[in-house]
Each structure stands twice: as structure tokens, then as C-alpha cells.
Enzyme design. Structure first.
Site, short mmCIF file in Angstrom:
data_model
loop_
_atom_site.label_atom_id
_atom_site.label_comp_id
_atom_site.label_asym_id
_atom_site.label_seq_id
_atom_site.Cartn_x
_atom_site.Cartn_y
_atom_site.Cartn_z
N HIS A 198 0.83 -1.20 0.00
CA HIS A 198 0.00 0.00 0.00
C HIS A 198 0.87 1.26 0.00
CE1 HIS A 198 -3.52 -2.36 0.27
NE2 HIS A 198 -4.29 -1.45 0.85
N HIS A 282 1.65 -2.40 9.05
CA HIS A 282 3.08 -2.65 8.81
C HIS A 282 3.94 -1.91 9.83
CE1 HIS A 282 2.33 -4.72 4.99
NE2 HIS A 282 1.41 -3.79 4.77
#
Length: 328
Positions: A198, A282
Site C-alpha cells: 500500500h 506494517h
């Protein structure tokens, strides 16, 4: 003593230049039919600005202020946000919200299809703008569209590379010496190094948009160039080229302005989703690696390769008509 009568010339009043003045002097004869009228050398004055046009100018000004921020400045801001916010959230998780859910509408239907949205809108934008400042030359228009082909290729290669990294790099929870297949075969859990796709995708889209919209810097100058060249006896362009440019400019400018507004909203949405990715998903290293791959693709293409105009797609705004502020 006799008085001498005054002559007609003596009785006629004189002007300041010492020549007889007469209010009944005949006008100069008109030019013969078919004679060329010398150019006045003056540009036509634009019509007064209406309320609708004023609103359009105001909206375009705001869009330009957002879109035309220097790309390198944007990239530095993105890296600073990734680093600073990730350091904090890795130790102090941010409270859950709508954007922390991977199934939210924007993530499912926009971010996961992010390059498709960006490529489609930019493709139409590049076609309309390059078709205008290249005076309809299809070869030059196709050359400008090739920049999106390289952007698509870079996106595809990086996503494949991230899958390889995820399978090859990571740790086994109980035995660090085992590879992924051995770890999973022994019933242990494999924790891969999952590069943030992303972060890569969003930064990649934002950088490409930032570079491609630079062609709107001084777009209204094209109208000035047309009027100036049409009134000049030593024009750099042929009459047919100027007529075609006038037609393309008048037809495409309203569409381009609409796309500028849409691309501005799209950029703001990508930045909002980048911020939510930094906050919720993340770790720092995974996000930095994703952003670095996006920055690498931008540097190879827009900062290095595209500047060699002879055998590359070239940069946005470079065409037959020189209108951009740095090119004029």
C-alpha cells in the site's frame, strides 16, 4: 492713405504649426479594393470576467496550489511522516477507527485498484493536454502516453518482487535457522518480511500525478501565444497549425480543468489513505522499503531517463508550442 485689401490667405487662421487650418479638409481617400490592411500590432483585449469564470479561476488556483508543490518536497514530507509516525505507533498503537479496518469501502474499491484509477484518469489527462500542445500530432501524443506504460511496468515488477521478498525473507518463530518451507512443515509459524504494498502503491501514484500535472503550469499562456502569433507578421508557426491549436485549446481546456479538479481530489484521497496506512499497518522498515521502491522508480524515470528527449517519452508539457514558464 489707401488701405491694401487682405488676401484670402491672410484672413485664414493659422494653427500652432504655422499651416492654414480648416475644419472642412476632405478625409484621406480609402485604400483601393483588395489592398492589404497593415497590422495594428496590438493584441485583442480579452472579454470582461464573468462570475462563473471567476469561480473557475479560483478553483483552478486552489487546485494548482495543491498539485504543483515540488515533487521532491512532497517525497521528503512522505518519508518524514513514515519515519516519525511509525516510530511512535510501533510503540504506542493508534486508537482503532474506520480506516483501521481493511474492509472499509475506500480501501476495497479505491486503494486496491489504485493504479487503475490513477492510470485511467492520467491517461485521459495526458491525451488531452499533449494533443493540444503537440497540435494534434499523434506520434508525439503516443510518445507522451508511454510514460504511463513505464509506470505500469514498474508497478508490475515491484509487486512481483515484493512477493519474492515475502517468500524468501523472514523468520521462523521457534527456530531462526529454518527457511519458510521447513518452518511450515514442522508446524511452526513463519513471519515474512512483508513489504508494504500500500505504501509503495500510494507513493508511486502520488509521485506520477505530481509530475504529470506540471504541464498545467502556465496553461492559459497558450491563449496568449495564439493571439500573439496570429497578430505577428513573422510567426513561428503556420496558419494551419495556429488554427488547429486554437480549436484544440478551446475544445480541450474545459475538459482538462475538470480532470485537474478530479486529480486534485484523487491526490488528497491517496494522501489520506497513505496516512492511515502509516498509522495502522506494517512496521517502519516495511513501509520505508515500499516508499523507497516508489521513489526509485520516480528517480529513474522523471529525474533521469525522461530528460533525454531524443529517445524517451520526454517530460510533460514539452511539445510544439512553448508555453510553460520554464520553457518560454
Amino acid at each position: 492713405m489707401s488701405v491694401r485689401p487682405r488676401s484670402d490667405s491672410a484672413r485664414r487662421p493659422f494653427n500652432t504649426q504655422g499651416t492654414p487650418s480648416s475644419s472642412s479638409q476632405p478625409p484621406p481617400p480609402p485604400p483601393p479594393p483588395g489592398a492589404a490592411t497593415p497590422p495594428s500590432g496590438k493584441l485583442s483585449v480579452p472579454a470582461p470576467t464573468s462570475l462563473t469564470k471567476f469561480i473557475v479561476i479560483l478553483v483552478m488556483h486552489l487546485c494548482r496550489r495543491i498539485l504543483l508543490i515540488e515533487t521532491l518536497t512532497k517525497l521528503c514530507v512522505y518519508f518524514c511522516l513514515i519515519t516519525i509516525i511509525s516510530v511512535v505507533t510501533d510503540h504506542f498503537p493508534f486508537p482503532r477507527s474506520y480506516f483501521s479496518d481493511k474492509q472499509n469501502f475506500i480501501n476495497q474499491y479505491f486503494v486496491k485498484l489504485g493504479w487503475g484509477w490513477t492510470c485511467s484518469l492520467l491517461g485521459l489527462f495526458i491525451y488531452l493536454t499533449s494533443n493540444t500542445y503537440c497540435c494534434g500530432n499523434r506520434k508525439d501524443v503516443n510518445r507522451h502516453l508511454m510514460r504511463l506504460a513505464f509506470g505500469t511496468l514498474w508497478w508490475f515488477l515491484c509487486t512481483k518482487l515484493f512477493a519474492v521478498i515475502q517468500n524468501s525473507f523472514g523468520i521462523c518463530v521457534t527456530d531462526y535457522d529454518l527457511n519458510r518451507s521447513s518452518c511450515e512443515t514442522s508446524g511452526n509459524r513463519w513471519v515474512p518480511f512483508d513489504v508494504s504494498g500500500h505504501t509503495f502503491l500510494l507513493v508511486h501514484c502520488l509521485l506520477v500525478i505530481s509530475e504529470e500535472v506540471k504541464c498545467i503550469n502556465g496553461w492559459e499562456r497558450i491563449d496568449e501565444v495564439i493571439r500573439k502569433e496570429m497578430s505577428s507578421q513573422a510567426s513561428r508557426y503556420s496558419g494551419d497549425a495556429l488554427a488547429q491549436l486554437r480549436t484544440l485549446y478551446d475544445e480541450n481546456t474545459p475538459r482538462i480543468r475538470f480532470l485537474i479538479l478530479v486529480l486534485t481530489l484523487l491526490s488528497l484521497m491517496w494522501e489520506m489513505m497513505l496516512l492511515s496506512t502509516i498509522l495502522y499497518f506494517h512496521n517502519l522498515a516495511q513501509k520505508l522499503v515500499g516508499a523507497c521502491f516508489a521513489a526509485l522508480g520516480w528517480f529513474i524515470s522523471y529525474r533521469f531517463w525522461y530528460k533525454w528527449r531524443s529517445w524517451t517519452p520526454g517530460l510533460a508539457g514539452h511539445g510544439v508550442i512553448k508555453y510553460m514558464k520554464e520553457n518560454v
